[in-house]
Scaffold this active site. Structure first.
Site, short mmCIF file in Angstrom:
data_model
loop_
_atom_site.label_atom_id
_atom_site.label_comp_id
_atom_site.label_asym_id
_atom_site.label_seq_id
_atom_site.Cartn_x
_atom_site.Cartn_y
_atom_site.Cartn_z
N GLY A 17 0.83 -1.20 0.00
CA GLY A 17 0.00 0.00 0.00
C GLY A 17 0.86 1.25 0.00
N ASN A 18 0.33 2.33 0.52
CA ASN A 18 1.06 3.59 0.48
C ASN A 18 2.39 3.52 1.22
OD1 ASN A 18 -0.83 4.96 -1.06
ND2 ASN A 18 -1.96 5.70 0.71
N ARG A 88 -6.65 3.26 9.13
CA ARG A 88 -7.70 4.05 9.78
C ARG A 88 -8.44 4.95 8.81
NH1 ARG A 88 -5.90 7.31 14.90
NH2 ARG A 88 -3.98 7.70 13.72
N VAL A 124 5.04 -2.28 11.24
CA VAL A 124 4.50 -0.93 11.12
C VAL A 124 2.98 -0.92 11.30
CG1 VAL A 124 4.35 1.10 9.60
CG2 VAL A 124 6.40 -0.31 9.56
N ARG A 157 7.68 13.84 14.58
CA ARG A 157 6.56 14.79 14.60
C ARG A 157 6.78 15.87 15.65
NH1 ARG A 157 1.92 10.12 13.80
NH2 ARG A 157 1.79 10.30 11.51
N HIS A 181 2.23 3.71 21.10
CA HIS A 181 1.99 4.53 19.91
C HIS A 181 0.52 4.91 19.89
CE1 HIS A 181 2.73 6.17 16.03
NE2 HIS A 181 2.07 5.25 15.35
#
Length: 317
Positions: A17-18, A88, A124, A157, A181
């Site tokens: 995926g991404n 999500r 991940v 972040r 997380h």
């Protein structure tokens, strides 16, 4: 099964995926090794692999990359990054993903044990601290050879938000985020600094207020949710991919970077038999050291709340 001429390390990416696609691209850019991109959607894996391969004459990078849906193709992989799972959508928490993604991880773990039992595995898939424990339980790999990607991303972040608030280069900012997380992660303010100057000292100098730091801490905790709400049809992938590749690089090239990752604890921080975000050193032997910091009473309280949340989430896996 397609034969590969292995010119370097073999890296298997499970999930195209991404995040998986971006990781594959970054691995090629950094010439970290040959890539097997695996997905149940055979066309997606093969299409992205071909697209990346066709960019190599322009980027001037070598090595093999191909897509597949056959787990036999990950045989003898040196390292594996797992991103497969549902992502999500707006209004969902990471924890809403548990039942579906545990079943996905179980199948992946079984195949890793069969085809690549000596690989270093980076998980991940969310909810991260649950999925990495599921990987450990179902793959039966040594605990030092399985880690979860979380703290590197959360720390990045936090560093970015601090840099923007102070109008300084992101390269000047170092930060450390521990715990699960999720919403109860623990950004360690006293271990965060700008070119060696602590955040506490910057507050004293009037360069940033305590309230603003508190606001940044909360924004960091909601960082993934913020991106999900903006994208509406997916979740973050550029920063998570960079984070996973940093961990991979430290393992493959024995860099021994100290990074905050979800690691298996055997009494460190008073925690047993759970994967929790803590500082670790990643080298050629996987997790080579867990760094146990002395937390303040307030920090310890937040950390323990984070651990309690993880314990509740893993109760039924």
């Amino acid at each position: 099964m397609r034969d590969m001429m292995i010119q370097s390390k073999k890296i298997a990416l499970i999930g195209s995926g991404n995040i998986g696609g971006m990781i594959a691209y970054l691995i090629r850019l950094k010439n970290l090794g040959d890539v097997v991109l695996l997905d149940i959607n055979d066309g997606m894996a093969k299409g992205k692999a071909l697209d990346i391969a066709e960019s190599s004459p322009i980027g001037k990078y070598n090595g093999e990359i191909f897509g597949t849906n056959n787990y036999a193709d990950i045989e003898n992989a040196d390292a594996i990054i797992v991103t497969a799972g549902i992502t999500r959508k707006p209004g969902m928490s990471r924890d809403d993903l548990i039942s579906t993604n545990v079943n996905i991880i179980k199948e992946i773990a079984t195949n890793i044990a069969k085809y690549a039992p000596n690989a270093f595995v980076i998980v991940v898939t969310n909810p991260l601290d649950v999925m990495v424990l599921a990987m450990y339980r179902y793959s039966h790999l040594p605990s030092n050879m399985i880690v979860g990607m979380a703290g590197v991303l959360d720390s990045a972040r936090f560093s970015y938000f601090i840099a923007k608030e102070l109008n300084v280069s992101v390269e000047s900012v170092d930060s450390l985020v521990l715990g699960g997380h999720g919403d109860i992660m623990l950004p360690l303010i006293r271990y965060s600094s700008v070119s060696g100057v602590s955040i506490a000292d910057l507050i004293k100098l009037g360069m940033i207020t305590h309230d603003k730091v508190t606001e940044i801490v909360e924004r960091t905790r909601k960082g993934g949710e913020e991106i999900v709400s903006l994208l509406k049809t997916g979740s973050a992938y550029y920063a998570p991919a960079e984070s996973a590749v940093l961990m991979l690089d430290s393992y493959l090239n024995d860099k021994k970077l100290m990074l905050p990752c979800s690691a298996y604890l055997k009494g460190e921080y008073g925690v047993h038999d759970l994967f929790v975000g803590v500082p670790i050193i990643i080298g050629k032997n996987g997790v080579e050291k867990i760094v146990e910091l002395q937390l303040t009473e307030e920090e310890n309280s937040i950390f323990n709340n984070s651990v309690a949340l993880i314990q509740n989430l893993v109760a039924n896996i």
